[in-house]
Design a protein around this motif. Sequence first.
Motif, PDB file in Angstrom:
ATOM      1  N   PRO A  90      14.026  -1.078  -3.575  1.00 15.85           N
ATOM      2  CA  PRO A  90      13.420   0.156  -4.074  1.00 15.85           C
ATOM      3  C   PRO A  90      14.467   1.191  -4.472  1.00 15.85           C
ATOM      4  O   PRO A  90      15.567   1.236  -3.903  1.00 15.85           O
ATOM      5  CB  PRO A  90      12.591   0.642  -2.881  1.00 15.85           C
ATOM      6  CG  PRO A  90      12.334  -0.576  -2.075  1.00 15.85           C
ATOM      7  CD  PRO A  90      13.556  -1.428  -2.229  1.00 15.85           C
ATOM      8  N   LYS A  91      14.105   2.018  -5.439  1.00 16.87           N
ATOM      9  CA  LYS A  91      14.962   3.108  -5.877  1.00 16.87           C
ATOM     10  C   LYS A  91      14.341   4.440  -5.464  1.00 16.87           C
ATOM     11  O   LYS A  91      13.114   4.556  -5.357  1.00 16.87           O
ATOM     12  CB  LYS A  91      15.132   3.077  -7.403  1.00 16.87           C
ATOM     13  CG  LYS A  91      15.792   1.814  -7.934  1.00 16.87           C
ATOM     14  CD  LYS A  91      15.882   1.837  -9.456  1.00 16.87           C
ATOM     15  CE  LYS A  91      16.537   0.577  -9.987  1.00 16.87           C
ATOM     16  NZ  LYS A  91      16.611   0.586 -11.480  1.00 16.87           N
ATOM     17  N   VAL A  92      15.180   5.426  -5.247  1.00 22.12           N
ATOM     18  CA  VAL A  92      14.723   6.774  -4.901  1.00 22.12           C
ATOM     19  C   VAL A  92      15.280   7.729  -5.965  1.00 22.12           C
ATOM     20  O   VAL A  92      16.341   8.324  -5.793  1.00 22.12           O
ATOM     21  CB  VAL A  92      15.186   7.186  -3.493  1.00 22.12           C
ATOM     22  CG1 VAL A  92      14.637   8.560  -3.123  1.00 22.12           C
ATOM     23  CG2 VAL A  92      14.754   6.151  -2.456  1.00 22.12           C
ATOM     24  N   GLN A 120       9.691   6.845  -4.509  1.00 21.18           N
ATOM     25  CA  GLN A 120      10.137   5.496  -4.159  1.00 21.18           C
ATOM     26  C   GLN A 120       9.504   4.535  -5.144  1.00 21.18           C
ATOM     27  O   GLN A 120       8.288   4.387  -5.189  1.00 21.18           O
ATOM     28  CB  GLN A 120       9.733   5.153  -2.726  1.00 21.18           C
ATOM     29  CG  GLN A 120      10.395   3.870  -2.214  1.00 21.18           C
ATOM     30  CD  GLN A 120      10.063   3.599  -0.762  1.00 21.18           C
ATOM     31  OE1 GLN A 120       9.138   2.853  -0.469  1.00 21.18           O
ATOM     32  NE2 GLN A 120      10.799   4.214   0.139  1.00 21.18           N
ATOM     33  N   GLN A 158      10.055   0.771  -7.783  1.00 21.23           N
ATOM     34  CA  GLN A 158      10.642  -0.562  -7.882  1.00 21.23           C
ATOM     35  C   GLN A 158      10.427  -1.088  -9.292  1.00 21.23           C
ATOM     36  O   GLN A 158       9.361  -0.858  -9.885  1.00 21.23           O
ATOM     37  CB  GLN A 158       9.976  -1.485  -6.860  1.00 21.23           C
ATOM     38  CG  GLN A 158      10.634  -2.837  -6.668  1.00 21.23           C
ATOM     39  CD  GLN A 158      10.021  -3.575  -5.491  1.00 21.23           C
ATOM     40  OE1 GLN A 158       8.811  -3.552  -5.285  1.00 21.23           O
ATOM     41  NE2 GLN A 158      10.853  -4.235  -4.685  1.00 21.23           N
ATOM     42  N   ASP A 178       5.625   6.471  -2.010  1.00 17.30           N
ATOM     43  CA  ASP A 178       5.956   7.453  -3.042  1.00 17.30           C
ATOM     44  C   ASP A 178       5.024   8.665  -2.961  1.00 17.30           C
ATOM     45  O   ASP A 178       3.800   8.513  -2.857  1.00 17.30           O
ATOM     46  CB  ASP A 178       5.842   6.800  -4.423  1.00 17.30           C
ATOM     47  CG  ASP A 178       6.374   7.689  -5.525  1.00 17.30           C
ATOM     48  OD1 ASP A 178       7.493   7.445  -5.983  1.00 17.30           O
ATOM     49  OD2 ASP A 178       5.658   8.635  -5.923  1.00 17.30           O
TER      50      ASP A 178
END
Length: 475
Positions: free
Chosen positions: A42-44, A50, A52, A108
Motif C-alpha cells: 500500500p501507498k500513503v 491508503q 494500492q 483510507d
Amino acid sequence: MTGDPGDLVLGVDLATASVRVTAVRAGTGDVVATAAAPLPPPKVPAAGCQEQPPVHAAAVRSVLRELTERLGAGAAAVAALAVTATSGSVVAADGRGVPRGPVLLYADQRGAAHAGRVSAATGRPVAASSTLARLAWLAAHDPTARYLHVPDVVVADLTGRLVTDTSHALKAGIDPVTARWPADLVAAAGVPEDALPELVRPGTVVGEVRPEVAAALGLPRGVAVVAGMTDGCTAQLAAGAVAPGRTAGVLGTTLVLKGVTAAEVTGFGGAVYSHLAPDGLWWPGGASNTGAGVLAGAGVPDLAAADAEAARQGPSPWTAYPLPGTGERFPFVRPEATGFLVGPSSPTPQQRHRAALDGVAFVERLGLERLAALGVASTDHRVVGGGSGSAVWSTIRASVLGRPVTRPAEPSSAFGAAVLAAAATTGAPPVEAADRMVRPAEVVDPDPGQAGPLEEGYRRLVAELNHRGWLDDVS
C-alpha cells in the motif's frame, strides 16, 4: 494429477499483501494445490490516505495459471471458484469493471469530509473510515465511473458481469435481507445508484468463467463463479464455525471474532454487526484492531525464539492492550483509544512480546463475553489465521478462555472460500459442506499452571479499561 470431473473447487483470497488460490477436493476437503503471488505494498500519498495499484485481476490470472500448471490434467476437474477479500476496499472502474484509478483500501479516510456531510444530511452516523465515505470521494473525483469492491473487479474480469455480494458490501450500509443499497445514504453521498453493481447474496452462482478466459488460464469450460464473502467470514467457514454454539477466533494482522445465531445481532455502539449467511443464519461478530500485527513493531526479530522465551517467562505482570495505532472497533468502539502497557518497570522486548500475547488473548475473551451478553453462544471455539500457528500463543488463548480450542488443518480464508464454492455448487448448506471438508489438526488444552495468573491479568485489564471509560457503551 488427476481427479473426477467436477471434483475440485477453488478459493481465491485477495489479501492486502498477496493473492492466494487453493484447490480443494469438494468431497473430502483435501488440499490438492496452492499458488500465491505478492501484491504491491500500500501507498500513503497523504495523511489519512491508503491506496494500492489496481493489479488484482491480473494477479489472479497469473496465480490461476500457475495453479492449473501445477494441477496438470487435474485442472479439468475444477467445477467452481469463489473470491474472498477484506471488506471496504473500493475502486472506480469503467463499464467493463476495469479499474481507472487506485484502490482506496479499507483504512483510507480521504472521504472524511464527505462522511460528515452525509451524516448531517441523513441523521445517520457515517464514519470517516467507512466504505460510504470512500465511495463518496470516488464519485466526487470520477463522477462517470462505476464503483466496485476489489473482489468485484476480479469477478468482472472472469465473468464479464458487474456484481457484488452483500457480505463485502455490508459496511456500505446495504440491507443484506433485501439485497438493496441504502438509497438515502448513497444519494446524500452523491453516488448514483446505477453506478453501483447489482447486489446478490453470498453463495449465489453469478456466472461462469468466460470461455476465452478459461482457455487462457488452463481451466475447463463452465467453471462456476460463486459470490463470495469477506475474509473474516471465509475464515469462519475454514474453521467450520457455521452452526449455533460454534465461534471462530481469526487471528491474523487483526483479531476477528465470529459466531452464529438465528436472528441478526448488533450492539455496543456498532462494535458488533452481523453478516447474513447463505443458509439464512446470521454470523455476528466484530473486528478488533489488535492482533498479530502488533508483533511486527515490537523489536523482536525472531518470533519463534520470542515465543519460546514467552513460554519460559509465563504470564506477564504487565497489563497490555496492544494496539498498533489509534482507534479500536471491537470489543468496544473508541476512535481515540491507543495501546497501553502498564506494569512494574521498563520491560525488555521479550517481556513486551509476552505481554502482547497475553493482551490479545484477553481481548479475545472480552470479545466473546460481549458477544455472549448479546446472546451469541460459544460452546465450541475454533482458532484460525496466521497467529493460530503459534503453539505457545494458542495455549495462552486456551488458558485465558479456560477451555480447549480447536485449530483446523487448513485455517486459511482461501480454503474457506473453496468451502463456500463447494456448498453453492452442490446445494448443500454451509454447515454440511464445512463438516465434510474441515478437519481439526489439534485440540489445544488450557495450561493449569498459567490459568490463575492469566485470570488475574485479565481482571487487571478489564479494570484498566473501566478506569479509562472505554467500556462505557451500550448494547
